[in-house]
Design a protein around this motif. Sequence first.
Motif, mmCIF file in Angstrom:
data_model
loop_
_atom_site.group_PDB
_atom_site.id
_atom_site.type_symbol
_atom_site.label_atom_id
_atom_site.label_comp_id
_atom_site.label_asym_id
_atom_site.label_seq_id
_atom_site.Cartn_x
_atom_site.Cartn_y
_atom_site.Cartn_z
ATOM 1 N N SER A 70 17.125 52.127 76.597
ATOM 2 C CA SER A 70 16.476 53.377 76.976
ATOM 3 C C SER A 70 16.398 54.302 75.767
ATOM 4 O O SER A 70 17.131 54.123 74.781
ATOM 5 C CB SER A 70 17.268 54.077 78.092
ATOM 6 O OG SER A 70 17.380 53.241 79.233
ATOM 7 N N VAL A 71 15.518 55.285 75.854
ATOM 8 C CA VAL A 71 15.404 56.271 74.786
ATOM 9 C C VAL A 71 16.764 56.932 74.568
ATOM 10 O O VAL A 71 17.431 57.345 75.522
ATOM 11 C CB VAL A 71 14.336 57.324 75.137
ATOM 12 C CG1 VAL A 71 14.359 58.470 74.121
ATOM 13 C CG2 VAL A 71 12.963 56.684 75.175
ATOM 14 N N GLY A 72 17.185 57.009 73.345
ATOM 15 C CA GLY A 72 18.480 57.608 72.998
ATOM 16 C C GLY A 72 19.576 56.604 72.743
ATOM 17 O O GLY A 72 20.614 56.948 72.155
ATOM 18 N N VAL A 129 10.373 47.124 66.933
ATOM 19 C CA VAL A 129 11.187 45.912 66.915
ATOM 20 C C VAL A 129 11.133 45.209 68.268
ATOM 21 O O VAL A 129 11.020 45.842 69.315
ATOM 22 C CB VAL A 129 12.650 46.215 66.551
ATOM 23 C CG1 VAL A 129 12.747 46.787 65.143
ATOM 24 C CG2 VAL A 129 13.289 47.171 67.553
ATOM 25 N N PHE A 130 11.224 43.902 68.237
ATOM 26 C CA PHE A 130 11.280 43.102 69.450
ATOM 27 C C PHE A 130 12.710 43.051 69.970
ATOM 28 O O PHE A 130 13.684 43.104 69.206
ATOM 29 C CB PHE A 130 10.764 41.696 69.173
ATOM 30 C CG PHE A 130 9.265 41.629 69.002
ATOM 31 C CD1 PHE A 130 8.432 41.329 70.068
ATOM 32 C CD2 PHE A 130 8.692 41.877 67.760
ATOM 33 C CE1 PHE A 130 7.063 41.285 69.915
ATOM 34 C CE2 PHE A 130 7.313 41.830 67.593
ATOM 35 C CZ PHE A 130 6.504 41.536 68.673
ATOM 36 N N ASP A 131 12.831 42.924 71.276
ATOM 37 C CA ASP A 131 14.130 42.961 71.942
ATOM 38 C C ASP A 131 15.163 42.017 71.313
ATOM 39 O O ASP A 131 16.321 42.416 71.116
ATOM 40 C CB ASP A 131 13.943 42.640 73.432
ATOM 41 C CG ASP A 131 15.234 42.757 74.216
ATOM 42 O OD1 ASP A 131 16.042 41.808 74.169
ATOM 43 O OD2 ASP A 131 15.438 43.795 74.874
ATOM 44 N N HIS A 151 9.854 52.909 74.391
ATOM 45 C CA HIS A 151 9.615 51.531 74.831
ATOM 46 C C HIS A 151 8.111 51.342 74.904
ATOM 47 O O HIS A 151 7.409 52.143 75.529
ATOM 48 C CB HIS A 151 10.252 51.282 76.197
ATOM 49 C CG HIS A 151 9.876 49.957 76.795
ATOM 50 N ND1 HIS A 151 9.050 49.850 77.903
ATOM 51 C CD2 HIS A 151 10.186 48.684 76.423
ATOM 52 C CE1 HIS A 151 8.890 48.570 78.193
ATOM 53 N NE2 HIS A 151 9.563 47.842 77.317
ATOM 54 N N ARG A 152 7.579 50.294 74.253
ATOM 55 C CA ARG A 152 6.128 50.134 74.106
ATOM 56 C C ARG A 152 5.510 49.115 75.053
ATOM 57 O O ARG A 152 4.290 48.960 75.085
ATOM 58 C CB ARG A 152 5.812 49.719 72.664
ATOM 59 C CG ARG A 152 6.300 50.704 71.612
ATOM 60 C CD ARG A 152 5.663 52.054 71.774
ATOM 61 N NE ARG A 152 6.080 52.994 70.722
ATOM 62 C CZ ARG A 152 5.715 54.257 70.656
ATOM 63 N NH1 ARG A 152 4.919 54.758 71.599
ATOM 64 N NH2 ARG A 152 6.141 55.040 69.683
ATOM 65 N N GLN A 187 8.167 39.430 74.709
ATOM 66 C CA GLN A 187 9.402 40.200 74.614
ATOM 67 C C GLN A 187 9.072 41.685 74.574
ATOM 68 O O GLN A 187 8.010 42.091 74.112
ATOM 69 C CB GLN A 187 10.168 39.815 73.336
ATOM 70 C CG GLN A 187 10.571 38.362 73.246
ATOM 71 C CD GLN A 187 11.710 38.001 74.193
ATOM 72 O OE1 GLN A 187 12.436 38.887 74.668
ATOM 73 N NE2 GLN A 187 11.864 36.717 74.474
ATOM 74 N N HIS A 188 10.014 42.488 75.069
ATOM 75 C CA HIS A 188 9.844 43.931 75.024
ATOM 76 C C HIS A 188 9.897 44.429 73.579
ATOM 77 O O HIS A 188 10.613 43.874 72.741
ATOM 78 C CB HIS A 188 10.931 44.631 75.840
ATOM 79 C CG HIS A 188 10.815 44.374 77.308
ATOM 80 N ND1 HIS A 188 9.853 44.979 78.090
ATOM 81 C CD2 HIS A 188 11.532 43.568 78.141
ATOM 82 C CE1 HIS A 188 9.984 44.575 79.341
ATOM 83 N NE2 HIS A 188 10.980 43.706 79.405
#
Length: 235
Positions: free
Chosen positions: A140-142, A219-221, A172-173, A191-192
């Motif tokens: 998550s953000v942060g 970056v990828f997860d 998150h994109r 991948q996220h």
Amino acid sequence: MNGLYDLGGMDGLGPVNPPKDEPVFRADWERVVFGLFPALFRAGYFGLDSFRYGIERMNPVVYLSSPYYEHWLHTFEYHGIRKGYVDPDELDRRTQFYLDNPDAPLPEHEQVPELVEFVEAAARGGVPPQRDTDNPVRFSVGDRVRLSIDIRPGHSRLARYIRGKEATVIAHRGSFVYPDSAGIDGPDDPQHVYTVQFEARELWGADYADANVTSTFDVFDPYIEPVTTPERASA
């Protein structure tokens, strides 16, 4: 991308001084090479990531001493020969013919409207790499994360200068084709992707970076893991 091709963060290569009126193409052959990309993509020679991986297969000395579109031409030949679309002996024969006869006309080919339409669309809008995945969103953000130092042989978009460094997730994109798999002819394996932010001092060291400067990277997860803080460890 464990090679000379991963230039991010390297120094000693001299300044980048592009001319003010740099042309889009420096020679007519570069126009041809540019137009070949979407045509060969559609023909199944490569995907975007394997296209990049083919460039990374170049001899490092040749890579550094050759123009940009020659890198494209190399990966066209690499994948064409590897997949059996191009006969290397025939390629050598035709190359020698035009070296001996530089004014000889190029072969004429019948125009294929469907291919022209695809090339025009791909040149303008690209080919979307977004893919759905059932993988959970882990960050998550942060969140504080650390970039991996483990890179398997083949293609990767994990730049050398951020490996092992700590960063903060700022967005998150969505999920996209995973280059480490698709680049070596594996499945898309979506991948996220997260945007992470680095303190400049984390990347370059306190003696070389301004405390108020930050850098971001997508970056990828699989490239990141959570940073374990004392508070989290005791929770």
